[in-house]
Design a protein around this motif. Structure first.
Motif, PDB file in Angstrom:
ATOM      1  N   SER A   1       0.831  -1.212   0.000  1.00  0.00           N
ATOM      2  CA  SER A   1       0.000   0.000   0.000  1.00  0.00           C
ATOM      3  C   SER A   1       0.859   1.254   0.000  1.00  0.00           C
ATOM      4  O   SER A   1       0.572   2.215  -0.716  1.00  0.00           O
ATOM      5  CB  SER A   1      -0.932   0.002   1.212  1.00  0.00           C
ATOM      6  N   VAL A   2       1.919   1.233   0.796  1.00  0.00           N
ATOM      7  CA  VAL A   2       2.837   2.384   0.822  1.00  0.00           C
ATOM      8  C   VAL A   2       3.474   2.560  -0.555  1.00  0.00           C
ATOM      9  O   VAL A   2       3.592   3.679  -1.071  1.00  0.00           O
ATOM     10  CB  VAL A   2       3.907   2.200   1.926  1.00  0.00           C
ATOM     11  N   TYR A   3       3.878   1.449  -1.173  1.00  0.00           N
ATOM     12  CA  TYR A   3       4.470   1.503  -2.514  1.00  0.00           C
ATOM     13  C   TYR A   3       3.456   2.061  -3.523  1.00  0.00           C
ATOM     14  O   TYR A   3       3.800   2.890  -4.363  1.00  0.00           O
ATOM     15  CB  TYR A   3       4.948   0.113  -2.932  1.00  0.00           C
ATOM     16  N   GLN A   4       2.195   1.599  -3.437  1.00  0.00           N
ATOM     17  CA  GLN A   4       1.162   2.085  -4.349  1.00  0.00           C
ATOM     18  C   GLN A   4       0.974   3.590  -4.223  1.00  0.00           C
ATOM     19  O   GLN A   4       0.870   4.296  -5.224  1.00  0.00           O
ATOM     20  CB  GLN A   4      -0.178   1.399  -4.065  1.00  0.00           C
ATOM     21  N   VAL A   5       0.937   4.075  -2.992  1.00  0.00           N
ATOM     22  CA  VAL A   5       0.747   5.510  -2.783  1.00  0.00           C
ATOM     23  C   VAL A   5       1.956   6.280  -3.305  1.00  0.00           C
ATOM     24  O   VAL A   5       1.819   7.331  -3.945  1.00  0.00           O
ATOM     25  CB  VAL A   5       0.468   5.823  -1.298  1.00  0.00           C
ATOM     26  N   SER A   6       3.157   5.751  -3.063  1.00  0.00           N
ATOM     27  CA  SER A   6       4.354   6.476  -3.527  1.00  0.00           C
ATOM     28  C   SER A   6       4.448   6.493  -5.048  1.00  0.00           C
ATOM     29  O   SER A   6       4.934   7.460  -5.629  1.00  0.00           O
ATOM     30  CB  SER A   6       5.614   5.865  -2.925  1.00  0.00           C
ATOM     31  N   GLN A   7       3.979   5.454  -5.721  1.00  0.00           N
ATOM     32  CA  GLN A   7       4.086   5.389  -7.185  1.00  0.00           C
ATOM     33  C   GLN A   7       2.869   5.982  -7.897  1.00  0.00           C
ATOM     34  O   GLN A   7       3.029   6.617  -8.934  1.00  0.00           O
ATOM     35  CB  GLN A   7       4.260   3.932  -7.631  1.00  0.00           C
ATOM     36  N   PHE A   8       1.694   5.733  -7.352  1.00  0.00           N
ATOM     37  CA  PHE A   8       0.476   6.117  -8.064  1.00  0.00           C
ATOM     38  C   PHE A   8      -0.431   7.035  -7.246  1.00  0.00           C
ATOM     39  O   PHE A   8      -1.575   7.267  -7.631  1.00  0.00           O
ATOM     40  CB  PHE A   8      -0.322   4.866  -8.454  1.00  0.00           C
ATOM     41  N   GLY A   9       0.045   7.543  -6.154  1.00  0.00           N
ATOM     42  CA  GLY A   9      -0.776   8.350  -5.258  1.00  0.00           C
ATOM     43  C   GLY A   9      -0.985   9.780  -5.716  1.00  0.00           C
ATOM     44  O   GLY A   9      -1.827  10.484  -5.181  1.00  0.00           O
ATOM     45  N   TYR A  10      -0.242  10.212  -6.705  1.00  0.00           N
ATOM     46  CA  TYR A  10      -0.389  11.568  -7.224  1.00  0.00           C
ATOM     47  C   TYR A  10      -0.636  11.500  -8.719  1.00  0.00           C
ATOM     48  O   TYR A  10      -0.137  10.625  -9.419  1.00  0.00           O
ATOM     49  CB  TYR A  10       0.871  12.396  -6.947  1.00  0.00           C
ATOM     50  N   VAL A  11      -1.415  12.390  -9.178  1.00  0.00           N
ATOM     51  CA  VAL A  11      -1.744  12.454 -10.599  1.00  0.00           C
ATOM     52  C   VAL A  11      -1.475  13.872 -11.082  1.00  0.00           C
ATOM     53  O   VAL A  11      -1.671  14.844 -10.349  1.00  0.00           O
ATOM     54  CB  VAL A  11      -3.209  12.030 -10.850  1.00  0.00           C
ATOM     55  N   GLU A  12      -0.956  13.987 -12.296  1.00  0.00           N
ATOM     56  CA  GLU A  12      -0.714  15.304 -12.878  1.00  0.00           C
ATOM     57  C   GLU A  12      -1.956  15.739 -13.622  1.00  0.00           C
ATOM     58  O   GLU A  12      -2.450  15.024 -14.491  1.00  0.00           O
ATOM     59  CB  GLU A  12       0.489  15.264 -13.823  1.00  0.00           C
ATOM     60  N   VAL A  13      -2.431  16.904 -13.303  1.00  0.00           N
ATOM     61  CA  VAL A  13      -3.632  17.449 -13.921  1.00  0.00           C
ATOM     62  C   VAL A  13      -3.215  18.674 -14.731  1.00  0.00           C
ATOM     63  O   VAL A  13      -2.560  19.587 -14.207  1.00  0.00           O
ATOM     64  CB  VAL A  13      -4.682  17.834 -12.856  1.00  0.00           C
ATOM     65  N   ARG A  14      -3.578  18.671 -15.993  1.00  0.00           N
ATOM     66  CA  ARG A  14      -3.253  19.811 -16.861  1.00  0.00           C
ATOM     67  C   ARG A  14      -4.459  20.727 -16.918  1.00  0.00           C
ATOM     68  O   ARG A  14      -5.588  20.282 -17.042  1.00  0.00           O
ATOM     69  CB  ARG A  14      -2.883  19.332 -18.256  1.00  0.00           C
ATOM     70  N   SER A  15      -4.146  22.001 -16.854  1.00  0.00           N
ATOM     71  CA  SER A  15      -5.216  22.990 -16.952  1.00  0.00           C
ATOM     72  C   SER A  15      -4.678  24.226 -17.676  1.00  0.00           C
ATOM     73  O   SER A  15      -3.474  24.468 -17.715  1.00  0.00           O
ATOM     74  CB  SER A  15      -5.746  23.351 -15.568  1.00  0.00           C
ATOM     75  N   VAL A  16      -5.584  24.971 -18.241  1.00  0.00           N
ATOM     76  CA  VAL A  16      -5.225  26.204 -18.939  1.00  0.00           C
ATOM     77  C   VAL A  16      -5.425  27.342 -17.960  1.00  0.00           C
ATOM     78  O   VAL A  16      -6.482  27.498 -17.364  1.00  0.00           O
ATOM     79  CB  VAL A  16      -6.096  26.400 -20.198  1.00  0.00           C
ATOM     80  N   ASN A  17      -4.352  28.136 -17.779  1.00  0.00           N
ATOM     81  CA  ASN A  17      -4.478  29.261 -16.852  1.00  0.00           C
ATOM     82  C   ASN A  17      -5.089  30.463 -17.544  1.00  0.00           C
ATOM     83  O   ASN A  17      -5.458  30.404 -18.725  1.00  0.00           O
ATOM     84  CB  ASN A  17      -3.118  29.578 -16.220  1.00  0.00           C
TER      85      ASN A  17
END
Length: 195
Positions: free
Chosen positions: A29-45
């Motif tokens: 679970s710790v490994y999953q969070v470290s590898q896949f716990g964040y997602v990059e979201v693209r947005s137009v400013n």
């Protein structure tokens, strides 16, 4: 009954395996969070350029926390099963040993109780399952008092019973005088036989 092969540590290996599995699940679970716990979201400013922001992946973090908690609960559950199993084995073999212990040098099973009673009271030979004393007194115990009155016969002991809470004083197999409360229903007999 002493011929049964009962392994008191039967659940030890299972519990160790479950806890190792739980630890592996937590590490995964710790490994999953470290590898896949964040997602990059693209947005137009506001200037029209594309920005990339890192945000927490709620689904991955939730699954990781859930499986970690589940693994810990499973480990605790199997630990409790093991503990209950061992307690039952201890109690069962304690009762079996006391019932199957051979008499030594002509002593009967109830000799310590009888010696302590010094000829007084009534020596229990059998306790009916429906008796209010079932689970309190056992074969070989010597009943001395019912509700603070000395007893000399089963009939007298039965006559001393009252509906509701009563008290019995008796010598157990070790010769200790014990006093215990017990409940009696309306018109319930004492339900014992003497030796």
């Amino acid at each position: 009954m002493t011929d049964h092969k009962v392994i008191k540590g039967r659940w030890d290996g299972v519990v160790i395996f479950i806890w190792v599995l739980a630890l592996a699940t937590i590490l995964l679970s710790v490994y999953q969070v470290s590898q896949f716990g964040y997602v990059e979201v693209r947005s137009v400013n506001q200037l029209g350029t594309v920005e990339t922001q890192q945000r927490v992946n709620v689904m991955v973090v939730s699954v990781a926390i859930g499986q970690s908690i589940g693994a810990i609960v499973l480990g605790l559950l199997f630990s409790m099963i093991k503990s209950v199993y061992q307690e039952v084995i201890d109690l069962r073999f304690q009762n079996v040993k006391s019932q199957d212990k051979p008499a030594s040098k002509g002593e009967s099973h109830s000799s310590k109780a009888a010696d302590a009673a010094k000829g007084r009271g009534i020596t229990v030979g059998y306790v009916n399952d429906s008796s209010p004393l079932s689970g309190l007194v056992d074969s070989g115990h010597v009943i001395m008092l019912i509700n603070s009155h000395e007893v000399t016969s089963v009939k007298q002991a039965s006559d001393l019973l009252k509906s509701g809470e009563n008290r019995v004083s008796f010598f157990d197999h070790t010769g200790h005088l014990l006093e215990r409360p017990f409940e009696v229903r309306e018109n319930q007999s004492i339900g014992i036989r003497t030796i």
